[in-house]
Design a protein around this motif. Structure first.
Motif, PDB file in Angstrom:
ATOM      1  N   TRP B  46     -39.080 -57.742  -7.578  1.00 33.34           N
ATOM      2  CA  TRP B  46     -37.757 -58.533  -7.198  1.00 33.34           C
ATOM      3  C   TRP B  46     -38.198 -58.870  -5.853  1.00 33.34           C
ATOM      4  CZ3 TRP B  46     -34.206 -60.477  -9.665  1.00 33.34           C
ATOM      5  CH2 TRP B  46     -33.191 -60.084 -11.288  1.00 33.34           C
ATOM      6  N   ASP B  47     -38.775 -58.186  -5.195  1.00 30.16           N
ATOM      7  CA  ASP B  47     -38.414 -58.790  -4.091  1.00 30.16           C
ATOM      8  C   ASP B  47     -38.983 -60.042  -3.823  1.00 30.16           C
ATOM      9  OD1 ASP B  47     -39.552 -60.016  -1.305  1.00 30.16           O
ATOM     10  OD2 ASP B  47     -39.720 -57.958  -0.166  1.00 30.16           O
ATOM     11  N   PRO B  48     -38.318 -61.597  -3.572  1.00 35.07           N
ATOM     12  CA  PRO B  48     -38.429 -62.593  -3.376  1.00 35.07           C
ATOM     13  C   PRO B  48     -39.732 -63.307  -2.209  1.00 35.07           C
ATOM     14  CG  PRO B  48     -36.593 -62.499  -2.864  1.00 35.07           C
ATOM     15  CD  PRO B  48     -37.036 -61.386  -3.130  1.00 35.07           C
ATOM     16  N   THR B  49     -39.711 -62.058  -1.717  1.00 34.81           N
ATOM     17  CA  THR B  49     -40.493 -63.152   0.388  1.00 34.81           C
ATOM     18  C   THR B  49     -42.015 -62.383  -0.031  1.00 34.81           C
ATOM     19  OG1 THR B  49     -39.708 -60.514   1.059  1.00 34.81           O
ATOM     20  CG2 THR B  49     -38.303 -62.776   0.826  1.00 34.81           C
ATOM     21  N   PHE B 178     -32.298 -52.084   2.525  1.00 34.44           N
ATOM     22  CA  PHE B 178     -34.037 -52.341   1.711  1.00 34.44           C
ATOM     23  C   PHE B 178     -34.546 -51.620   3.574  1.00 34.44           C
ATOM     24  CE2 PHE B 178     -38.529 -53.849   2.642  1.00 34.44           C
ATOM     25  CZ  PHE B 178     -38.774 -54.140   1.538  1.00 34.44           C
ATOM     26  N   GLU B 179     -34.118 -51.150   4.597  1.00 37.11           N
ATOM     27  CA  GLU B 179     -34.610 -49.976   5.623  1.00 37.11           C
ATOM     28  C   GLU B 179     -33.608 -48.597   4.845  1.00 37.11           C
ATOM     29  OE1 GLU B 179     -34.453 -51.918   9.598  1.00 37.11           O
ATOM     30  OE2 GLU B 179     -33.334 -51.089   9.305  1.00 37.11           O
ATOM     31  N   LYS B 180     -33.564 -48.125   4.071  1.00 33.30           N
ATOM     32  CA  LYS B 180     -32.551 -47.189   3.875  1.00 33.30           C
ATOM     33  C   LYS B 180     -33.536 -46.700   1.825  1.00 33.30           C
ATOM     34  CE  LYS B 180     -28.062 -45.547   1.059  1.00 33.30           C
ATOM     35  NZ  LYS B 180     -26.826 -46.755   0.679  1.00 33.30           N
ATOM     36  N   VAL B 181     -33.606 -47.684   1.213  1.00 30.94           N
ATOM     37  CA  VAL B 181     -34.127 -47.255   0.129  1.00 30.94           C
ATOM     38  C   VAL B 181     -35.781 -48.082  -0.400  1.00 30.94           C
ATOM     39  CG1 VAL B 181     -32.113 -47.966  -1.228  1.00 30.94           C
ATOM     40  CG2 VAL B 181     -33.588 -49.750  -0.952  1.00 30.94           C
ATOM     41  N   GLY B 182     -36.404 -48.641   0.260  1.00 31.74           N
ATOM     42  CA  GLY B 182     -37.640 -48.592   0.944  1.00 31.74           C
ATOM     43  C   GLY B 182     -38.130 -50.056   0.009  1.00 31.74           C
ATOM     44  N   ALA B 183     -39.363 -50.131  -0.210  1.00 32.48           N
ATOM     45  CA  ALA B 183     -39.878 -50.911  -0.962  1.00 32.48           C
ATOM     46  C   ALA B 183     -39.875 -51.097  -2.652  1.00 32.48           C
ATOM     47  CB  ALA B 183     -41.082 -52.057  -0.513  1.00 32.48           C
ATOM     48  N   GLU B 184     -39.791 -49.492  -2.818  1.00 28.77           N
ATOM     49  CA  GLU B 184     -40.057 -49.772  -4.241  1.00 28.77           C
ATOM     50  C   GLU B 184     -38.350 -49.014  -4.737  1.00 28.77           C
ATOM     51  OE1 GLU B 184     -42.410 -47.474  -6.392  1.00 28.77           O
ATOM     52  OE2 GLU B 184     -44.455 -47.594  -5.363  1.00 28.77           O
ATOM     53  N   PHE B 186     -36.314 -50.657  -3.179  1.00 31.87           N
ATOM     54  CA  PHE B 186     -35.475 -52.164  -3.973  1.00 31.87           C
ATOM     55  C   PHE B 186     -35.894 -52.473  -4.963  1.00 31.87           C
ATOM     56  CE2 PHE B 186     -35.976 -56.327  -3.669  1.00 31.87           C
ATOM     57  CZ  PHE B 186     -33.968 -57.148  -2.604  1.00 31.87           C
ATOM     58  N   GLU B 187     -37.188 -52.495  -5.331  1.00 30.57           N
ATOM     59  CA  GLU B 187     -38.017 -52.607  -6.706  1.00 30.57           C
ATOM     60  C   GLU B 187     -36.620 -52.131  -8.177  1.00 30.57           C
ATOM     61  OE1 GLU B 187     -39.682 -55.124  -7.949  1.00 30.57           O
ATOM     62  OE2 GLU B 187     -40.078 -56.206  -5.616  1.00 30.57           O
ATOM     63  N   ARG B 188     -36.158 -50.966  -7.532  1.00 32.46           N
ATOM     64  CA  ARG B 188     -35.843 -50.176  -8.866  1.00 32.46           C
ATOM     65  C   ARG B 188     -33.918 -50.503  -9.033  1.00 32.46           C
ATOM     66  NH1 ARG B 188     -38.961 -46.320  -7.503  1.00 32.46           N
ATOM     67  NH2 ARG B 188     -37.660 -44.713  -5.888  1.00 32.46           N
ATOM     68  N   ALA B 189     -33.667 -51.274  -7.965  1.00 27.36           N
ATOM     69  CA  ALA B 189     -32.103 -51.459  -7.649  1.00 27.36           C
ATOM     70  C   ALA B 189     -31.959 -52.526  -6.556  1.00 27.36           C
ATOM     71  CB  ALA B 189     -31.232 -50.296  -7.463  1.00 27.36           C
ATOM     72  N   PRO B 190     -32.319 -53.779  -6.891  1.00 26.44           N
ATOM     73  CA  PRO B 190     -32.299 -54.809  -5.945  1.00 26.44           C
ATOM     74  C   PRO B 190     -30.803 -55.214  -6.119  1.00 26.44           C
ATOM     75  CG  PRO B 190     -33.565 -55.792  -8.012  1.00 26.44           C
ATOM     76  CD  PRO B 190     -33.234 -54.470  -8.293  1.00 26.44           C
ATOM     77  N   ILE B 191     -30.301 -55.783  -4.917  1.00 28.70           N
ATOM     78  CA  ILE B 191     -29.389 -55.825  -4.310  1.00 28.70           C
ATOM     79  C   ILE B 191     -29.960 -57.327  -3.682  1.00 28.70           C
ATOM     80  CG2 ILE B 191     -27.978 -54.254  -4.311  1.00 28.70           C
ATOM     81  CD1 ILE B 191     -27.227 -54.166  -1.236  1.00 28.70           C
TER      82      ILE B 191
END
Lengths: 335, 512
Positions: B46-49, B178-184, B186-191
């Motif tokens: 999910w991370d497009p960067t 992103f800083e709150k949920v971290g990379a993993e 973010f993958e689980r719940a992207p916004i």
């Protein structure tokens, strides 16, 4: 006696898995296709490429890479997928239930069709039944699973659209299950709407996988049944007045199942291999479909994890087959 | 006999129960508020960067449905405001400025701010994060924020900086989330801030999106958009034909013609920013200019398009497609087999004494790729080039290209959604680029100064001159611009995107 035999099998399984790990690790790094080359941006410099290579641990020697990987693997850490950026174990654990439900369904269908046809063909008194079954079996043996898959898509997806073509469940359904065993959990929770939808999505891929298996079972079991029917105990039962149906179901089928079971075990492992293409055709989200993406993307940690998973499945199936021999044949229980 | 009849009745009964159990399960996509797209690739991450997905052009359609880019891009490839409403350099191009859009919210309801933009740009420029386009983002730094205006120092001038803001990895990420949920997490719940929110995602299965009611660009056309990941082309055809999906793309051209002529479906087939080409390596026998030019003159591109691609394709003679900024229609390399024979004769070759080469190609990676190369090899044979075809996987191509070990000829496709010459001719032909194959000082000397040329007119004129040099010397063989087939059910309209990204916002109910 039994415990030492079990211990021997566990040791053998560990050695086998280690061998699979070594061979696959080396092969994956020897075959063409560099995962870093696939993600280099147009303007990347040599330094950018070196940094990426180091970030994925691919800058070290083969032995060093393997030692690091093995060290982590022994703690249950199989690394992070390069393409999906998630823990490999979590990824596989999330997809494996779909493949297990699919293959077990296919196994059940294959056994039912194969055993049913073999018994019917053995009991059939008319020559027409026997020759029809044999001819049909020849076709089933000759056509591979992916061809059945394409034929089913054409027949039941397009020409007579009664079944969904792709996926595992209707995307519009809201599912809040705790496991990824959608079929089992929906049945346990009595969510028949979901069970129905999951089954509908499973019918075509399961049939495609089941038909070749059914053909093999039919051929082997039919031969075994005919052979058993000529043995003394079966003839004696017939002389005592038991019907052919009764003798077959109560006497000969049990013995005829032993060679059939051995073959079914082997074929079941092949069936797991067959999921790779069949799952792709039906866009079924299991480990077979995942494996194709992993290979296309040269996702080395994920491919390695999947190979080990397939290896583990093969070993477990073989252990299960051996255990079932013991159940069917008491002599084997005592070595 | 009685037991047989009973068995038959039991069987029939079981069949009826099973049939009623499964009744209505054949997936039908028909629903006024929902559109289902049978998509050709899976979404890996999910991370497009960061990571390989970030530089996969096909996945951008999904990213653009959920995230917004710094700068927007219209389907005709022109640029428009995105999360930045204005941008530019100062006069001496030592600083950049950006105006950030106001009244925008993230999907979790938190406000989008200029801090998100700065954090995203700093993160993208940090080598440790693994952004594949880091070499562009790191050209600016020392950001300052004043309200909704951002300024930054230019560390090294990159003329395509703002174009990249509408291209690969040019997405704004949510700093606080992103800083709150971290990379993993973010993958689980992207916004994102994009037109659709992620409702449900099953990798290799489907993605269900819900409309972002508060989207700054207006409420999207559908309440629900479903992307079904169907990588097999024939299964995608079956999906739309059976009614399981409303829209699909990248199907064989023959199927496109059949479906759009059959009734019930409409389609678009427009050129996209993706070209087919043959790389030429600077090795024997292609160090001979006559051989290189003969190989180009001998190819009848239009015949290949007509006979193998059902007419869907645009022949090209440079790496710049007609929609690109540095396209120059006056640069042509004619189909002229007589000229090819003459050039080869000048170098001592003929059909009876052919020059022998190897050509590498993929098979099934792009439409009719192998068949095209077969046709080209046939055309070459007639003029005196005997080519042996070597099939490889795309992963092998990348590896060989990165190590400059490709065969003398190698078929490939090249995308360039921002239409700038640096991202087509530049990276494909400049020797130091890891993607170039032809590597000679004359061309590198001509291209080198253009990377940092601050005068835009001079820069574009320079790239046109480079294209002419390449054509005159036969340093590459451009073949065709691809056409993207999209099929959709009647009642819908689809706007074809020049970049090839079929994002959800381009699908809408057809106007009566």
């Amino acid at each position: 006696m039994l415990s030492s035999r079990a211990l021997r099998q566990v040791v053998f399984a560990i050695v086998t898995l280690f061998g699979v790990a070594v061979v696959s690790f080396v092969l994956l790094r020897v075959v063409p296709g560099d995962p870093i080359a696939m993600m280099i941006a147009p303007g990347a410099s040599a330094e950018d490429i070196a940094r990426l290579r180091a970030a994925y641990g691919l800058d070290k020697g083969l032995v060093a890479q393997f030692v690091i990987w093995l060290g982590h693997a022994l703690t249950g850490d199989f690394g992070t997928s390069i393409s999906m950026r998630q823990n490999v174990v979590h990824l596989i654990a999330g997809r494996l239930p779909a493949t297990i439900e699919l293959t077990l369904t296919a196994l059940a269908v294959g056994l039912a069709l194969g055993i049913g046809a073999a018994v019917a063909s053995t009991l059939g008194t008319r020559r027409l039944i026997g020759s029809t079954v044999d001819n049909a079996n020849g076709i089933l043996l000759a056509v591979p699973d992916f061809v059945w898959a394409l034929a089913f898509v054409l027949l039941f997806g397009v020409a007579w659209p009664i079944l969904p073509i792709s996926g595992r469940v209707d995307p519009r359904l809201a599912i809040d299950f705790t496991t990824s065993f959608l079929l089992i959990e929906s049945l346990l929770r009595l969510r028949l709407d979901i069970a129905r939808d999951v089954l509908a999505h499973m019918i075509m891929p399961a049939m495609a996988l089941a038909l070749p298996l059914a053909a093999v079972i039919l051929r082997v079991l039919k031969g075994a049944l005919e052979s058993e029917a000529l043995r003394d105990y079966a003839l004696l039962a017939r002389i005592r007045g038991a019907s052919r149906l009764r003798v077959t179901l109560r006497e000969t089928l049990r013995n005829a199942m032993i060679p059939t079971l051995a073959l079914t075990g082997v074929q079941f492992t092949f069936m797991f291999g067959g999921t790779v293409i069949v799952e792709r055709i039906f866009a079924y989200p299991g480990i077979g479909n995942l494996a194709i993406d992993a290979v296309i993307n040269r996702d080395l940690p994920l491919v390695q994890g999947l190979i080990l998973t397939f290896g583990l499945i093969f070993i477990l199936i073989n252990l299960a087959v051996e255990a079932s021999f013991a159940l069917l044949n008491p002599r084997l229980r005592h070595g | 006999m009685n037991s047989t009849r009973r068995d038959i009745l039991k069987l029939a009964g079981t069949g009826i129960v099973l049939a009623s159990f499964l009744k209505g399960t054949a997936a039908s996509a028909a629903d006024a508020d929902t559109v289902t797209i049978a998509y050709n690739v899976n979404l890996p991450a999910w991370d497009p960067t960061v990571g390989p997905s970030a530089v996969n052009p096909t996945i951008q359609a999904i990213y653009r449905s959920v995230f917004d880019q710094y700068v927007g891009q219209k389907p005709d490839l022109s640029f428009e405001p995105g999360l930045l409403t204005g941008w530019g350099w100062n006069d001496d191009k030592t600083k950049v400025w950006m105006e950030v859009r106001e009244d925008v919210s993230w999907h979790d309801g938190s406000p989008f701010t200029a801090e998100d933009v700065v954090w995203s740009l700093e993160r993208a420029g940090d080598p440790a994060t693994g952004n594949p386009i880091q070499f562009v983002w790191s050209t600016i730094g020392n950001f300052t924020i004043d309200g909704n205006r951002i300024e930054a120092d230019v560390k090294s001038y990159e003329p395509t900086l703002f174009k990249w803001m509408a291209f690969l990895t040019g997405y704004v990420m949510p700093k606080a989330y992103f800083e709150k949920v971290g990379a993993e997490g973010f993958e689980r719940a992207p916004i994102g801030t994009g037109p659709y929110k992620v409702d449900e995602f099953q990798s290799n299965g489907f993605l269900r999106l819900k409309a972002n009611e508060a989207y700054w660009g207006g409420k999207p056309a559908f309440d629900t958009v479903i992307f079904k990941f169907v990588p097999d082309a024939s299964s995608r055809v079956a999906e739309i034909e059976s009614g399981g999906s409303d829209v699909t793309l990248e199907i064989p051209y023959e199927e496109y013609d059949r479906l759009t002529k059959a009734g019930g479906f409409s389609g678009t087939a427009e050129p996209i920013s993706d070209i087919g080409m043959i790389f030429i390596n600077d090795v024997e026998p292609l160090l001979d200019k006559n051989v290189r030019l003969a190989a180009h003159h001998a190819i009848n591109k239009q015949a290949i398009i007509d006979r193998l691609l059902s007419g869907y394709g645009v022949p090209i003679d440079t790496l710049e497609a007609p929609e690109y900024l540095a396209y120059d229609p006056s640069i042509t390399v004619a189909y002229d087999p007589d000229m090819a024979i003459k050039l080869l004769a000048d170098s001592g070759f003929s059909p009876d004494n052919p020059v022998k080469v190897t050509i590498q190609t993929t098979r099934g990676f792009k439409p009719k790729d192998y068949e095209m190369i077969q046709a080209i090899v046939g055309m070459w044979r007639k003029v005196g080039i005997e080519a042996e075809i070597e099939v490889y996987e795309i992963a092998k191509h990348y590896e060989l290209r990165a190590n400059d070990q490709l065969a003398p000829f190698a078929f490939y496709n090249w995308g360039n959604a921002i239409g700038d010459p640096t991202t087509s001719t530049g990276f494909a032909m400049f020797g130091p680029s890891p993607h170039s194959v032809w590597d000679t000082d004359d061309l590198d000397a001509q291209i080198g100064p253009l990377w940092n040329e601050k005068d835009e007119d001079k820069r574009i004129a320079g790239w046109k001159a480079v294209s002419r040099t390449i054509a005159d010397n036969g340093y590459v063989i451009p073949l065709l611009q691809y056409v993207q087939p999209i099929v959709f059910r009647d009642g819908l309209s689809v706007v074809p995107n020049g970049s090839g990204a079929l994002q959800a916002t381009l699908v809408a109910p057809a106007k009566a």
